[in-house]
Design a protein around this motif. Structure first.
Motif, PDB file in Angstrom:
ATOM      1  N   LYS A 185      71.825  75.211  16.794  1.00  0.00           N
ATOM      2  CA  LYS A 185      71.472  73.966  16.115  1.00  0.00           C
ATOM      3  C   LYS A 185      72.723  73.103  15.959  1.00  0.00           C
ATOM      4  O   LYS A 185      73.834  73.609  15.834  1.00  0.00           O
ATOM      5  CB  LYS A 185      70.848  74.256  14.754  1.00  0.00           C
TER       6      LYS A 185
ATOM      7  N   LYS B 282      74.866  68.007   7.457  1.00  0.00           N
ATOM      8  CA  LYS B 282      73.648  67.235   7.219  1.00  0.00           C
ATOM      9  C   LYS B 282      73.980  65.765   6.973  1.00  0.00           C
ATOM     10  O   LYS B 282      73.345  64.874   7.551  1.00  0.00           O
ATOM     11  CB  LYS B 282      72.899  67.814   6.019  1.00  0.00           C
TER      12      LYS B 282
ATOM     13  N   GLN C 278      72.899  62.717   9.421  1.00  0.00           N
ATOM     14  CA  GLN C 278      71.965  61.723   8.877  1.00  0.00           C
ATOM     15  C   GLN C 278      72.559  60.319   8.892  1.00  0.00           C
ATOM     16  O   GLN C 278      71.840  59.340   9.058  1.00  0.00           O
ATOM     17  CB  GLN C 278      71.573  62.085   7.445  1.00  0.00           C
TER      18      GLN C 278
ATOM     19  N   GLU D 218      72.510  61.139  17.343  1.00  0.00           N
ATOM     20  CA  GLU D 218      71.501  62.146  16.977  1.00  0.00           C
ATOM     21  C   GLU D 218      71.430  62.236  15.454  1.00  0.00           C
ATOM     22  O   GLU D 218      72.452  62.413  14.796  1.00  0.00           O
ATOM     23  CB  GLU D 218      71.869  63.504  17.560  1.00  0.00           C
ATOM     24  N   THR D 219      70.230  62.113  14.898  1.00  0.00           N
ATOM     25  CA  THR D 219      70.073  62.154  13.443  1.00  0.00           C
ATOM     26  C   THR D 219      69.329  63.392  12.960  1.00  0.00           C
ATOM     27  O   THR D 219      69.007  63.494  11.785  1.00  0.00           O
ATOM     28  CB  THR D 219      69.340  60.888  12.943  1.00  0.00           C
ATOM     29  N   GLN D 220      69.059  64.343  13.853  1.00  0.00           N
ATOM     30  CA  GLN D 220      68.389  65.586  13.465  1.00  0.00           C
ATOM     31  C   GLN D 220      69.404  66.727  13.432  1.00  0.00           C
ATOM     32  O   GLN D 220      69.897  67.147  14.476  1.00  0.00           O
ATOM     33  CB  GLN D 220      67.292  65.934  14.463  1.00  0.00           C
ATOM     34  N   ARG D 221      69.707  67.214  12.238  1.00  0.00           N
ATOM     35  CA  ARG D 221      70.678  68.297  12.096  1.00  0.00           C
ATOM     36  C   ARG D 221      70.203  69.552  12.816  1.00  0.00           C
ATOM     37  O   ARG D 221      71.001  70.335  13.333  1.00  0.00           O
ATOM     38  CB  ARG D 221      70.894  68.590  10.613  1.00  0.00           C
TER      39      ARG D 221
ATOM     40  N   LYS E  66      68.602  69.730  15.618  1.00  0.00           N
ATOM     41  CA  LYS E  66      68.487  69.522  17.073  1.00  0.00           C
ATOM     42  C   LYS E  66      69.053  70.732  17.791  1.00  0.00           C
ATOM     43  O   LYS E  66      70.170  71.173  17.510  1.00  0.00           O
ATOM     44  CB  LYS E  66      69.262  68.261  17.458  1.00  0.00           C
TER      45      LYS E  66
END
Length: 69
Positions: A12, A30, A34, A45-48, A50
């Motif tokens: 991740k 996070k 974000q 990318e804003t999804q931790r 991912k």
């Protein structure tokens, strides 16, 4: 460029940032993700959570991480 070797099929994004010592904690990971401060393969990318796989490139504050199998 720092390289992170995968132990499984993926890692991740937040874990990769911590593994490369670019952040001190999961909370910090996070926040920076974000806030749109992290790029994966050249895109913000804003999804931790991912999932990163072999060949992915992560950029943060002038540092680069390459994910390897």
């Amino acid at each position: 460029m720092e390289q992170i070797k995968l132990k499984g099929e993926s890692i991740k994004l937040g874990q990769a940032l911590k593994a490369a010592n670019l952040v001190d904690s999961g909370v910090m990971a996070k926040l920076v993700v974000q806030d749109g401060l992290v790029k994966v393969n050249g895109k913000v990318e804003t999804q931790r959570g991912k999932k990163l796989t072999n060949g992915d490139i992560v950029s943060f504050e002038g540092e680069t991480i390459e994910i390897l199998q």
